[in-house]
Write a protein that holds these residues in place. Structure first.
Motif, PDB file in Angstrom:
ATOM      1  N   ASN A 143       0.820  -1.222   0.000  1.00 42.61           N
ATOM      2  CA  ASN A 143       0.000   0.000   0.000  1.00 42.61           C
ATOM      3  C   ASN A 143       0.849   1.264   0.000  1.00 42.61           C
ATOM      4  O   ASN A 143       0.317   2.372   0.077  1.00 42.61           O
ATOM      5  CB  ASN A 143      -0.912   0.009   1.246  1.00 42.61           C
ATOM      6  N   GLY A 144       2.160   1.077  -0.064  1.00 35.60           N
ATOM      7  CA  GLY A 144       3.036   2.235  -0.011  1.00 35.60           C
ATOM      8  C   GLY A 144       3.122   2.962  -1.340  1.00 35.60           C
ATOM      9  O   GLY A 144       2.583   2.517  -2.356  1.00 35.60           O
ATOM     10  N   PRO A 145       3.814   4.090  -1.342  1.00 36.19           N
ATOM     11  CA  PRO A 145       3.997   4.844  -2.588  1.00 36.19           C
ATOM     12  C   PRO A 145       4.995   4.164  -3.512  1.00 36.19           C
ATOM     13  O   PRO A 145       5.780   3.317  -3.074  1.00 36.19           O
ATOM     14  CB  PRO A 145       4.532   6.190  -2.093  1.00 36.19           C
ATOM     15  N   GLN A 146       4.950   4.527  -4.767  1.00 35.47           N
ATOM     16  CA  GLN A 146       5.889   4.034  -5.771  1.00 35.47           C
ATOM     17  C   GLN A 146       5.827   2.511  -5.887  1.00 35.47           C
ATOM     18  O   GLN A 146       4.801   1.889  -5.655  1.00 35.47           O
ATOM     19  CB  GLN A 146       7.304   4.534  -5.442  1.00 35.47           C
ATOM     20  N   SER A 147       6.969   1.914  -6.243  1.00 39.97           N
ATOM     21  CA  SER A 147       7.049   0.461  -6.407  1.00 39.97           C
ATOM     22  C   SER A 147       7.789  -0.130  -5.215  1.00 39.97           C
ATOM     23  O   SER A 147       8.708   0.491  -4.674  1.00 39.97           O
ATOM     24  CB  SER A 147       7.788   0.114  -7.705  1.00 39.97           C
ATOM     25  N   CYS A 148       7.392  -1.310  -4.798  1.00 36.11           N
ATOM     26  CA  CYS A 148       7.996  -1.928  -3.611  1.00 36.11           C
ATOM     27  C   CYS A 148       9.274  -2.684  -3.982  1.00 36.11           C
ATOM     28  O   CYS A 148       9.258  -3.594  -4.813  1.00 36.11           O
ATOM     29  CB  CYS A 148       6.993  -2.880  -2.962  1.00 36.11           C
ATOM     30  N   ASP A 149      10.371  -2.297  -3.356  1.00 37.41           N
ATOM     31  CA  ASP A 149      11.634  -3.009  -3.519  1.00 37.41           C
ATOM     32  C   ASP A 149      11.904  -3.795  -2.250  1.00 37.41           C
ATOM     33  O   ASP A 149      11.653  -3.308  -1.143  1.00 37.41           O
ATOM     34  CB  ASP A 149      12.782  -2.034  -3.766  1.00 37.41           C
ATOM     35  N   GLU A 150      12.403  -5.022  -2.394  1.00 38.00           N
ATOM     36  CA  GLU A 150      12.696  -5.846  -1.225  1.00 38.00           C
ATOM     37  C   GLU A 150      14.130  -6.383  -1.295  1.00 38.00           C
ATOM     38  O   GLU A 150      14.675  -6.619  -2.370  1.00 38.00           O
ATOM     39  CB  GLU A 150      11.713  -7.025  -1.108  1.00 38.00           C
ATOM     40  N   TYR A 151      14.719  -6.505  -0.115  1.00 34.63           N
ATOM     41  CA  TYR A 151      16.032  -7.141  -0.001  1.00 34.63           C
ATOM     42  C   TYR A 151      16.025  -8.019   1.230  1.00 34.63           C
ATOM     43  O   TYR A 151      15.616  -7.570   2.288  1.00 34.63           O
ATOM     44  CB  TYR A 151      17.177  -6.132   0.108  1.00 34.63           C
ATOM     45  N   PRO A 152      16.474  -9.279   1.115  1.00 33.09           N
ATOM     46  CA  PRO A 152      17.028  -9.956  -0.057  1.00 33.09           C
ATOM     47  C   PRO A 152      16.016 -10.078  -1.201  1.00 33.09           C
ATOM     48  O   PRO A 152      14.819 -10.024  -0.986  1.00 33.09           O
ATOM     49  CB  PRO A 152      17.415 -11.332   0.476  1.00 33.09           C
ATOM     50  N   PHE A 153      16.538 -10.241  -2.411  1.00 38.73           N
ATOM     51  CA  PHE A 153      15.707 -10.288  -3.605  1.00 38.73           C
ATOM     52  C   PHE A 153      14.669 -11.404  -3.508  1.00 38.73           C
ATOM     53  O   PHE A 153      14.947 -12.492  -3.006  1.00 38.73           O
ATOM     54  CB  PHE A 153      16.565 -10.519  -4.848  1.00 38.73           C
ATOM     55  N   ALA A 154      13.503 -11.149  -4.048  1.00 41.35           N
ATOM     56  CA  ALA A 154      12.434 -12.151  -4.045  1.00 41.35           C
ATOM     57  C   ALA A 154      12.803 -13.364  -4.890  1.00 41.35           C
ATOM     58  O   ALA A 154      12.257 -14.449  -4.688  1.00 41.35           O
ATOM     59  CB  ALA A 154      11.138 -11.535  -4.557  1.00 41.35           C
ATOM     60  N   THR A 158      11.801  -3.790   3.031  1.00 44.50           N
ATOM     61  CA  THR A 158      11.111  -3.212   1.881  1.00 44.50           C
ATOM     62  C   THR A 158      11.160  -1.687   1.912  1.00 44.50           C
ATOM     63  O   THR A 158      11.285  -1.074   2.975  1.00 44.50           O
ATOM     64  CB  THR A 158       9.634  -3.666   1.838  1.00 44.50           C
ATOM     65  N   MET A 159      11.059  -1.109   0.712  1.00 44.36           N
ATOM     66  CA  MET A 159      11.055   0.346   0.600  1.00 44.36           C
ATOM     67  C   MET A 159      10.439   0.733  -0.736  1.00 44.36           C
ATOM     68  O   MET A 159      10.629   0.036  -1.734  1.00 44.36           O
ATOM     69  CB  MET A 159      12.476   0.913   0.698  1.00 44.36           C
ATOM     70  N   GLY A 160       9.717   1.828  -0.772  1.00 45.23           N
ATOM     71  CA  GLY A 160       9.164   2.330  -2.018  1.00 45.23           C
ATOM     72  C   GLY A 160      10.244   2.986  -2.862  1.00 45.23           C
ATOM     73  O   GLY A 160      10.999   3.823  -2.369  1.00 45.23           O
ATOM     74  N   VAL A 161      10.330   2.590  -4.130  1.00 49.42           N
ATOM     75  CA  VAL A 161      11.346   3.130  -5.036  1.00 49.42           C
ATOM     76  C   VAL A 161      10.678   3.465  -6.375  1.00 49.42           C
ATOM     77  O   VAL A 161       9.602   2.956  -6.680  1.00 49.42           O
ATOM     78  CB  VAL A 161      12.497   2.121  -5.270  1.00 49.42           C
ATOM     79  N   PRO A 162      11.316   4.303  -7.192  1.00 48.29           N
ATOM     80  CA  PRO A 162      10.746   4.618  -8.500  1.00 48.29           C
ATOM     81  C   PRO A 162      10.568   3.380  -9.375  1.00 48.29           C
ATOM     82  O   PRO A 162      11.411   2.472  -9.359  1.00 48.29           O
ATOM     83  CB  PRO A 162      11.774   5.575  -9.112  1.00 48.29           C
ATOM     84  N   VAL A 163       9.495   3.357 -10.136  1.00 45.81           N
ATOM     85  CA  VAL A 163       9.218   2.220 -11.019  1.00 45.81           C
ATOM     86  C   VAL A 163      10.359   2.027 -12.019  1.00 45.81           C
ATOM     87  O   VAL A 163      10.733   0.886 -12.335  1.00 45.81           O
ATOM     88  CB  VAL A 163       7.882   2.424 -11.768  1.00 45.81           C
ATOM     89  N   THR A 219      14.913  -1.302 -14.197  1.00 43.50           N
ATOM     90  CA  THR A 219      16.348  -1.421 -14.453  1.00 43.50           C
ATOM     91  C   THR A 219      16.944  -2.580 -13.665  1.00 43.50           C
ATOM     92  O   THR A 219      17.710  -3.385 -14.200  1.00 43.50           O
ATOM     93  CB  THR A 219      17.072  -0.116 -14.074  1.00 43.50           C
ATOM     94  N   GLN A 220      16.573  -2.670 -12.394  1.00 44.05           N
ATOM     95  CA  GLN A 220      17.079  -3.747 -11.544  1.00 44.05           C
ATOM     96  C   GLN A 220      16.632  -5.117 -12.058  1.00 44.05           C
ATOM     97  O   GLN A 220      17.410  -6.080 -12.061  1.00 44.05           O
ATOM     98  CB  GLN A 220      16.586  -3.552 -10.109  1.00 44.05           C
ATOM     99  N   PHE A 221      15.397  -5.194 -12.501  1.00 50.81           N
ATOM    100  CA  PHE A 221      14.857  -6.449 -13.034  1.00 50.81           C
ATOM    101  C   PHE A 221      15.664  -6.909 -14.239  1.00 50.81           C
ATOM    102  O   PHE A 221      16.038  -8.087 -14.344  1.00 50.81           O
ATOM    103  CB  PHE A 221      13.386  -6.267 -13.412  1.00 50.81           C
ATOM    104  N   ARG A 222      15.965  -5.976 -15.146  1.00 50.53           N
ATOM    105  CA  ARG A 222      16.753  -6.316 -16.335  1.00 50.53           C
ATOM    106  C   ARG A 222      18.183  -6.696 -15.947  1.00 50.53           C
ATOM    107  O   ARG A 222      18.738  -7.676 -16.459  1.00 50.53           O
ATOM    108  CB  ARG A 222      16.766  -5.142 -17.321  1.00 50.53           C
TER     109      ARG A 222
END
Length: 214
Positions: free
Chosen positions: A145-156, A167-172, A177-180
């Motif tokens: 429910n947070g803003p932006q896109s949810c980033d998680e570490y360790p990676f899912a 987790t933290m909200g980061v720009p989409v 870029t990280q996904f690629r």
């Protein structure tokens, strides 16, 4: 249903942990592939590394995205944290998260590692498991429910991800870029389910308790 999925994810972590311990902590040096390295390591195994002075940084050169001092720091931390030998740490692939490239994600990853999350991760190579881990971490579409896109570490996409991930909200755009980058890294290193790799975060510093990227 959620309980069953959670138990299955935990079972997977335990299985991979057992395999990891057998592979990395044995005398077999499981990850080393080139024949020359195999021969050298077998010689070291016969005579003992203390009697042979080997510069492992020449045998295992630094990854393209790391300087030699940065690479030495990563290897030293790997040895201290996981009790592995220098050659074992240097032979592991390294995924570099650059604060100049994905600043918000780099801050999340760096702060998570500093807080005690592992930087030696185990690939799952299964999109369904990765989706489940995002849900368990609180980043799934049904829970975030947070803003932006949810980033998680360790990676899912790793066995260490999921429940308890930071987790933290980061720009989409950063997420894409990280996904690629991570997908290319996995493919380039021909990583299979259960293969391990190190994570190194660069261009992130901490000043007065605040993480700054770039």
């Amino acid at each position: 249903m959620k309980i069953a999925r959670s138990e299955r994810a935990e079972d997977g972590r335990l299985l991979v942990k057992e395999a990891k311990d057998r592979c990395l902590r044995s005398a077999g040096w499981g990850g080393l592939k080139p024949a020359g390295k195999w021969v050298l390591l077998r010689i070291v195994g016969l005579f003992g590394s203390k009697s042979i002075n080997i510069n492992w940084s020449q045998i295992f050169p630094a990854p393209n995205d790391l300087t030699a001092p940065q690479w030495d720091d990563v290897v030293g931390n790997c040895q201290d944290q996981y009790g592995l030998r220098e050659a074992q740490c240097r032979d592991l692939p390294v995924f570099v998260v650059d604060g100049s490239r994905t600043p918000k994600i780099a801050i999340n990853d760096k702060s998570a590692i500093d807080a005690g999350h592992p930087f030696l991760l185990t690939a799952m190579r299964n999109s369904k498991d990765g989706y489940l881990n995002r849900e368990l971490a609180g980043c799934g579409k049904s829970v975030w429910n947070g803003p932006q896109s949810c980033d998680e570490y360790p990676f899912a996409s790793t066995f260490e991800g999921g429940i308890g991930a930071q987790t933290m909200g980061v720009p989409v755009a950063e997420q894409r870029t990280q996904f690629r980058d991570l997908g290319k890294f996995m493919s380039t290193n021909r990583m299979k389910r259960g293969d391990q790799f190190l994570v190194a975060v660069t261009n992130v510093r901490r000043e007065h308790g605040i993480y700054i990227a770039g």
